[in-house]
Design an enzyme around this catalytic site. Sequence first.
Site: not given
Length: 263
Positions: A37, A85
Site C-alpha cells: 500500500d 480496485n
Amino acid sequence: MSLEQLLAWIPPGSPDAALVRQLNPDLLPAHVAIIMDGNGRWAAKRHLPRVEGHRAGIDAVRDTVETSARLGLQVLTLWAFSVDNWKRPRSEVNTLMRLLKRYLRLELATLMTNNIRFRVIGRPDELAPDVRRELQAAEAETAGNTGMEFNIALNYGGRAEIVDAVRRVLAAGLPPEELDEERFSRYLYTAGQPDPDLLIRTSGEMRLSNFLLWQIAYSEIWVTDTLWPDFRCRHLLDAILAFQKRDRRYGGIKTPAVALGAK
Ligand code: FPP
C-alpha cells in the site's frame, strides 16, 4: 535457500547483512503475506501521477521476491489488485495490468533462476484475455519449480474467496457432517499452503481490507509507515526480526514460539 544464500546476494558489511545475521534461521515464517500500500501517496509526494507510484512499486516487488526466495520462505503472497480496485479510473487499472504483464515477461528468468513457483490467487477469469494468457504462461513455465511459492493475489477479495470455497464445497456434494476447518481450507485459493505466519502492511494503515480473511486467523501483523515503492530487503528483515520476538500462543498459554512449531 538459506541465510547464506541471502548473504551472498547482499553487499558484505552492509546494514542489511547485519540484519540477516540477527535472524534465527529456525524461526523463519513459512508464509509471509504483504498488503502493498502507499503507491499513490509515494507519487503524490513527488508531484507525479499515481501510476508512477505503481511503476516504482515494481522495484519493491522484485527486491521482496528475491529476498524471500533466498531467505528460504516457503510461500510469499503479494496483493496486487483487489476485487474493489475496479472502482479506480480505467487508465489506472489499465496501467496496473500492463505493469503486471511487463513484470512477468521481464522477471520470468529470475523466477526460474531462483526456483520460484508462481501462482495466481483470486478470480483471474474476470481479467482481460491477454493478462490471463500471460499469467497462465508464467504459472505453466514455473510449475516444475520446487522452491518458494509466489502467490500473486489478483482480482482478490477475502470474502469472495470464502464464497468461492463454499460454492466448491457445495458442488463437491460434501455432506455437512464431514466439513471441518481443515477440510474447508482445502477449497480455498491457498489450498495446500500453510497459513501466513506474518502479515505485513505498508503505508501505516491499520486495516485488513478484506485480505486472506480465513488464513490470517493467527497471523502476526506488522505495519510499517514505509510506502510500498520504498520497501526493500531491510524492511522485510525488520518485519521478520519483529516476528521472531513475538509470543505466539494460539489461544493457549505462553510457550516458546519454537515449541509451537511457528516456523
Ligand atoms: C496500493 O497502493 C497498491 C496497489 C493497489 C497495487 C499494487 C501494485 C503494484 C505494486 C504493481 C504491480 C504488481 C506486481 C506484482 C507486478 P495505492 O494505489 O492504494 O496507494 P495509496 O493508498 O497511497 O493511494
